[in-house]
Design an enzyme around this catalytic site. Structure first.
Site, PDB file in Angstrom:
ATOM      1  N   GLY A 169     -39.059  37.843  62.171  1.00  0.00           N
ATOM      2  CA  GLY A 169     -38.922  38.900  63.298  1.00  0.00           C
ATOM      3  C   GLY A 169     -39.933  39.218  64.032  1.00  0.00           C
ATOM      4  CB  ALA A 224     -40.024  37.576  69.116  1.00  0.00           C
ATOM      5  CG  ASP A 246     -37.652  36.629  66.372  1.00  0.00           C
ATOM      6  OD1 ASP A 246     -38.492  37.735  66.037  1.00  0.00           O
ATOM      7  OD2 ASP A 246     -36.662  36.554  67.154  1.00  0.00           O
ATOM      8  CB  THR A 279     -31.519  38.590  68.750  1.00  0.00           C
ATOM      9  OG1 THR A 279     -32.285  39.686  68.583  1.00  0.00           O
ATOM     10  CG2 THR A 279     -31.092  37.776  67.336  1.00  0.00           C
ATOM     11  CB  THR A 335     -34.951  51.709  57.524  1.00  0.00           C
ATOM     12  OG1 THR A 335     -34.960  52.695  58.174  1.00  0.00           O
ATOM     13  CG2 THR A 335     -33.661  51.050  57.049  1.00  0.00           C
ATOM     14  CG  ASP A 336     -36.005  56.886  57.895  1.00  0.00           C
ATOM     15  OD1 ASP A 336     -35.502  56.046  58.571  1.00  0.00           O
ATOM     16  OD2 ASP A 336     -36.724  57.926  58.652  1.00  0.00           O
ATOM     17  CD  GLU A 337     -31.229  54.565  60.660  1.00  0.00           C
ATOM     18  OE1 GLU A 337     -29.845  54.362  60.427  1.00  0.00           O
ATOM     19  OE2 GLU A 337     -31.784  54.900  61.624  1.00  0.00           O
ATOM     20  CE1 TYR A 340     -31.116  48.462  60.935  1.00  0.00           C
ATOM     21  CE2 TYR A 340     -31.353  50.781  60.452  1.00  0.00           C
ATOM     22  CZ  TYR A 340     -31.753  49.736  60.740  1.00  0.00           C
ATOM     23  OH  TYR A 340     -33.172  49.693  60.589  1.00  0.00           O
ATOM     24  CE  LYS A 375     -33.663  47.085  57.455  1.00  0.00           C
ATOM     25  NZ  LYS A 375     -34.463  46.126  57.647  1.00  0.00           N
ATOM     26  CG  HIS A 424     -25.765  61.428  65.431  1.00  0.00           C
ATOM     27  ND1 HIS A 424     -26.135  61.963  66.621  1.00  0.00           N
ATOM     28  CD2 HIS A 424     -27.114  61.110  65.271  1.00  0.00           C
ATOM     29  CE1 HIS A 424     -27.203  61.880  67.089  1.00  0.00           C
ATOM     30  NE2 HIS A 424     -27.922  61.267  65.982  1.00  0.00           N
TER      31      HIS A 424
HETATM   32  P1  NAD Z   1     -36.503  44.789  66.681  1.00  0.00           P
HETATM   33  O1  NAD Z   1     -34.804  44.725  67.024  1.00  0.00           O
HETATM   34  O2  NAD Z   1     -37.160  45.028  67.977  1.00  0.00           O
HETATM   35  O3  NAD Z   1     -36.722  43.313  66.350  1.00  0.00           O
HETATM   36  C1  NAD Z   1     -36.095  42.403  65.452  1.00  0.00           C
HETATM   37  C2  NAD Z   1     -36.505  40.807  65.406  1.00  0.00           C
HETATM   38  O4  NAD Z   1     -35.724  40.136  64.550  1.00  0.00           O
HETATM   39  C3  NAD Z   1     -36.218  40.298  67.005  1.00  0.00           C
HETATM   40  O5  NAD Z   1     -37.248  39.573  67.424  1.00  0.00           O
HETATM   41  C4  NAD Z   1     -35.057  39.430  66.890  1.00  0.00           C
HETATM   42  O6  NAD Z   1     -35.044  38.301  67.701  1.00  0.00           O
HETATM   43  C5  NAD Z   1     -35.257  39.256  65.284  1.00  0.00           C
HETATM   44  N1  NAD Z   1     -34.035  38.408  64.368  1.00  0.00           N
HETATM   45  C6  NAD Z   1     -32.706  39.255  64.555  1.00  0.00           C
HETATM   46  N2  NAD Z   1     -32.074  38.377  63.734  1.00  0.00           N
HETATM   47  C7  NAD Z   1     -32.893  37.435  63.247  1.00  0.00           C
HETATM   48  C8  NAD Z   1     -32.566  36.411  62.449  1.00  0.00           C
HETATM   49  N3  NAD Z   1     -31.290  36.079  61.935  1.00  0.00           N
HETATM   50  N4  NAD Z   1     -33.515  35.361  62.231  1.00  0.00           N
HETATM   51  C9  NAD Z   1     -34.689  35.412  62.694  1.00  0.00           C
HETATM   52  N5  NAD Z   1     -34.964  36.741  63.489  1.00  0.00           N
HETATM   53  C10 NAD Z   1     -33.992  37.412  63.776  1.00  0.00           C
HETATM   54  O7  NAD Z   1     -36.348  45.675  65.483  1.00  0.00           O
HETATM   55  P2  NAD Z   1     -37.735  46.651  65.093  1.00  0.00           P
HETATM   56  O8  NAD Z   1     -37.374  47.989  65.730  1.00  0.00           O
HETATM   57  O9  NAD Z   1     -38.778  45.812  65.361  1.00  0.00           O
HETATM   58  O10 NAD Z   1     -37.595  46.680  63.663  1.00  0.00           O
HETATM   59  C11 NAD Z   1     -38.166  45.629  62.833  1.00  0.00           C
HETATM   60  C12 NAD Z   1     -37.743  45.877  61.055  1.00  0.00           C
HETATM   61  O11 NAD Z   1     -38.191  47.225  60.938  1.00  0.00           O
HETATM   62  C13 NAD Z   1     -36.478  45.878  60.898  1.00  0.00           C
HETATM   63  O12 NAD Z   1     -36.080  45.085  59.609  1.00  0.00           O
HETATM   64  C14 NAD Z   1     -36.098  47.305  61.000  1.00  0.00           C
HETATM   65  O13 NAD Z   1     -34.946  47.422  60.012  1.00  0.00           O
HETATM   66  C15 NAD Z   1     -37.195  48.028  60.465  1.00  0.00           C
HETATM   67  N6  NAD Z   1     -37.618  49.161  60.805  1.00  0.00           N
HETATM   68  C16 NAD Z   1     -37.433  49.840  62.156  1.00  0.00           C
HETATM   69  C17 NAD Z   1     -37.684  50.977  62.629  1.00  0.00           C
HETATM   70  C18 NAD Z   1     -37.668  51.353  63.935  1.00  0.00           C
HETATM   71  O14 NAD Z   1     -37.910  52.711  64.011  1.00  0.00           O
HETATM   72  N7  NAD Z   1     -37.749  50.636  64.872  1.00  0.00           N
HETATM   73  C19 NAD Z   1     -38.167  51.979  61.674  1.00  0.00           C
HETATM   74  C20 NAD Z   1     -38.081  51.584  60.083  1.00  0.00           C
HETATM   75  C21 NAD Z   1     -37.776  50.345  59.740  1.00  0.00           C
HETATM   76  O1  DAU Z   2     -35.221  55.905  60.810  1.00  0.00           O
HETATM   77  C1  DAU Z   2     -35.544  54.436  61.172  1.00  0.00           C
HETATM   78  C2  DAU Z   2     -34.553  53.818  62.159  1.00  0.00           C
HETATM   79  O2  DAU Z   2     -34.825  54.409  63.411  1.00  0.00           O
HETATM   80  C3  DAU Z   2     -34.667  52.441  62.111  1.00  0.00           C
HETATM   81  O3  DAU Z   2     -34.295  51.935  61.195  1.00  0.00           O
HETATM   82  C4  DAU Z   2     -33.631  51.788  63.145  1.00  0.00           C
HETATM   83  O4  DAU Z   2     -33.982  50.455  63.501  1.00  0.00           O
HETATM   84  C5  DAU Z   2     -34.251  52.527  64.526  1.00  0.00           C
HETATM   85  O5  DAU Z   2     -33.294  52.001  65.440  1.00  0.00           O
HETATM   86  C6  DAU Z   2     -34.035  53.815  64.363  1.00  0.00           C
HETATM   87  O6  DAU Z   2     -32.778  54.616  64.380  1.00  0.00           O
HETATM   88  P1  DAU Z   2     -32.091  55.722  64.960  1.00  0.00           P
HETATM   89  O7  DAU Z   2     -30.709  55.746  65.095  1.00  0.00           O
HETATM   90  O8  DAU Z   2     -32.894  56.923  64.602  1.00  0.00           O
HETATM   91  O9  DAU Z   2     -33.023  55.469  66.487  1.00  0.00           O
HETATM   92  P2  DAU Z   2     -32.490  55.801  68.231  1.00  0.00           P
HETATM   93  O10 DAU Z   2     -33.315  55.633  68.964  1.00  0.00           O
HETATM   94  O11 DAU Z   2     -31.110  54.927  68.303  1.00  0.00           O
HETATM   95  O12 DAU Z   2     -31.961  57.341  68.324  1.00  0.00           O
HETATM   96  C7  DAU Z   2     -32.747  58.272  67.841  1.00  0.00           C
HETATM   97  C8  DAU Z   2     -32.153  59.578  67.972  1.00  0.00           C
HETATM   98  O13 DAU Z   2     -31.728  59.739  69.245  1.00  0.00           O
HETATM   99  C9  DAU Z   2     -30.881  59.489  66.993  1.00  0.00           C
HETATM  100  O14 DAU Z   2     -30.689  60.954  66.636  1.00  0.00           O
HETATM  101  C10 DAU Z   2     -29.645  59.122  68.214  1.00  0.00           C
HETATM  102  C11 DAU Z   2     -30.306  59.766  69.513  1.00  0.00           C
HETATM  103  N1  DAU Z   2     -29.989  59.239  70.832  1.00  0.00           N
HETATM  104  C12 DAU Z   2     -30.084  57.723  70.656  1.00  0.00           C
HETATM  105  C13 DAU Z   2     -29.909  57.254  71.994  1.00  0.00           C
HETATM  106  C14 DAU Z   2     -30.252  55.940  72.035  1.00  0.00           C
HETATM  107  C15 DAU Z   2     -29.453  59.937  71.755  1.00  0.00           C
HETATM  108  O15 DAU Z   2     -29.361  61.118  71.678  1.00  0.00           O
HETATM  109  N2  DAU Z   2     -29.456  59.165  73.094  1.00  0.00           N
HETATM  110  C16 DAU Z   2     -29.592  57.896  73.073  1.00  0.00           C
HETATM  111  O16 DAU Z   2     -29.110  57.241  74.323  1.00  0.00           O
END
Ligand code: NAD
Ligand code: DAU
Length: 339
Positions: A11, A13, A37, A40, A129-131, A153, A157, A279
């Site tokens: 992942g 990319a 990667d 997607t 993730t914290d979720e 989701y 996770k 939510h």
């Molecule tokens: P993202 O969606 O930006 O990136 C996910 C990457 O995984 C993409 O490059 C996609 O092409 C690749 N991918 C998806 N399915 C795949 C598969 N089957 N095989 C190979 N590659 C695949 O996600 P992100 O925000 O960078 O999150 C990365 C990781 O961190 C995730 O595991 C997510 O759950 C975790 N995480 C994210 C956050 C956040 O706030 N974004 C917070 C805590 C944990």
């Molecule tokens: O907490 C870690 C998680 O944070 C990661 O595991 C997930 O991959 C990442 O997507 C993120 O999840 P959230 O659902 O918290 O993030 P998101 O940016 O989608 O939303 C943040 C907050 O903002 C949430 O309370 C929903 C709200 N929101 C989101 C969007 C996209 C809005 O109010 N409007 C919006 O359009």
């Protein structure tokens, strides 16, 4: 000093994975990085332009669910470390269509773990993730607290998180797990709150705030998260999970106002829209376990947000391509023509 190791990053990319790869290639002289990667909608090789031509970086397009392919990669590259960032990561998409979440976030983790077990590795890092803990009204979650995931989701996770743990308990696989707060920073796909709102504000489009806008998230700058993951890889104890917090809890409305301030746009752009199903109200992490090991985030929110807004202002070519394509179709379908 961790020199000469081979990192298989999955992942890589995506948003956090690409920042992590750039961070470790910059940090160590002598490592090799293999990035697997699937590319997607969220995977973007442009995120890795600065390392693409380096001799110690290899990109492989493929699916973590493909056990045969993973086996071939293990044969060819003999990774010391596997760091699994690959996931379907957007909560709203998991509500619309959970299928890919179950496949990648659960089966994909299993497929990686099976290969790690067969070939042997020094460390498997599962990026959780914290979720997984769900929502908390008061106080903060510690690593040993009960899981209560609310969305498909978060539930998938949680499955990946516990599968990784089970391979430590059952097969003695050297597994560590990280559970981070909401990340923000460069290269985040503009469907998540912060990049969506920054890019909409730049274009004078409405900022769709779900429900009453008072849901609370804890915000962690992506560079800090990458450092935290590397710290856990090097210092974490096998079988243990580590919360990685930003120690910066804010209501969504506060984030929104900050974005409007930094982009110089009017609060009239705020539009309250229908709430997300299921939510979670508030996320909060107790990060004393990783702090006791000697790690803490460095960025403060003001600094991180300034850098982030500047990055999106200076990289319009990156996000305009994304927003003019399938992303727009998705949002039109779900939220109407004016999004
Ligand atoms: P993202 O969606 O930006 O990136 C996910 C990457 O995984 C993409 O490059 C996609 O092409 C690749 N991918 C998806 N399915 C795949 C598969 N089957 N095989 C190979 N590659 C695949 O996600 P992100 O925000 O960078 O999150 C990365 C990781 O961190 C995730 O595991 C997510 O759950 C975790 N995480 C994210 C956050 C956040 O706030 N974004 C917070 C805590 C944990
Ligand atoms: O907490 C870690 C998680 O944070 C990661 O595991 C997930 O991959 C990442 O997507 C993120 O999840 P959230 O659902 O918290 O993030 P998101 O940016 O989608 O939303 C943040 C907050 O903002 C949430 O309370 C929903 C709200 N929101 C989101 C969007 C996209 C809005 O109010 N409007 C919006 O359009």
């Amino acid at each position: 000093m961790d020199k000469g190791k081979t990192y298989l990053v999955t992942g890589g990319a995506g948003f956090i994975g690409s920042n992590y790869i750039k961070y470790i290639i910059d940090k160590y002289d002598n490592i090799k990085v293999v990035n697997l990667d699937k590319l997607t909608y969220a995977g973007n090789q442009e995120n890795l332009q600065s390392v693409a031509d380096k001799d110690n970086y290899t990109f492989i397009k493929g699916d973590i669910c493909d056990q045969k392919l993973i086996g071939e990669l293990f044969e060819k590259y003999s990774p010391d470390y596997v760091i699994n960032f690959a996931a379907e990561s957007h909560v709203d998409r998991s509500i619309g269509n959970p299928d890919d979440f179950i496949k990648t976030d659960i089966y994909g983790v299993y497929s990686l773990l099976e290969n790690c077990r067969n070939f042997g590795i020094e460390k498997f890092v599962q990026i959780s993730t914290d979720e997984v803990y769900g929502s908390i009204d008061k106080g903060s979650f510690s690593e040993d607290d009960t899981f209560n995931p609310s969305s498909p989701y978060a539930a998938s996770k949680t499955g990946g998180d516990r599968l990784a743990y089970s391979y430590f308990v059952t097969y003695d696989l050297p597994v560590v797990i990280t559970r981070a707060s909401n990340n923000y920073g460069p290269n985040q796909y503009p469907e998540k709150l912060i990049p969506l709102f920054i890019t909409n504000a730049i274009d004078n489009k409405k900022l769709p705030l779900y429900g009453d806008g008072k849901n609370v998230r804890d915000w962690l700058f992506v560079e800090d998260h990458c450092k935290g993951v590397e710290f856990v890889l090097q210092n974490g104890k096998n079988g243990e999970a580590y919360n990685i917090a930003g120690n910066c809890e804010l209501q969504n409305i506060e984030i929104t106002k900050k974005i409007l301030e930094l982009t110089g746009k009017s609060e009239e752009l705020i539009e309250y829209v229908k709430d997300r199903a299921g939510h979670d109200r508030r996320y909060s992490l107790d990060d004393s376990k990783i702090a006791d090991l000697g790690w803490q985030p460095e960025y403060d929110f003001e600094e991180g947000m300034r850098e982030t807004v500047e990055w999106y202002k200076n990289h319009e070519y990156w996000w305009r391509k994304i927003k003019s394509g399938e992303y727009l179709e998705y949002y039109k379908e779900h939220y109407g023509e004016d999004m």
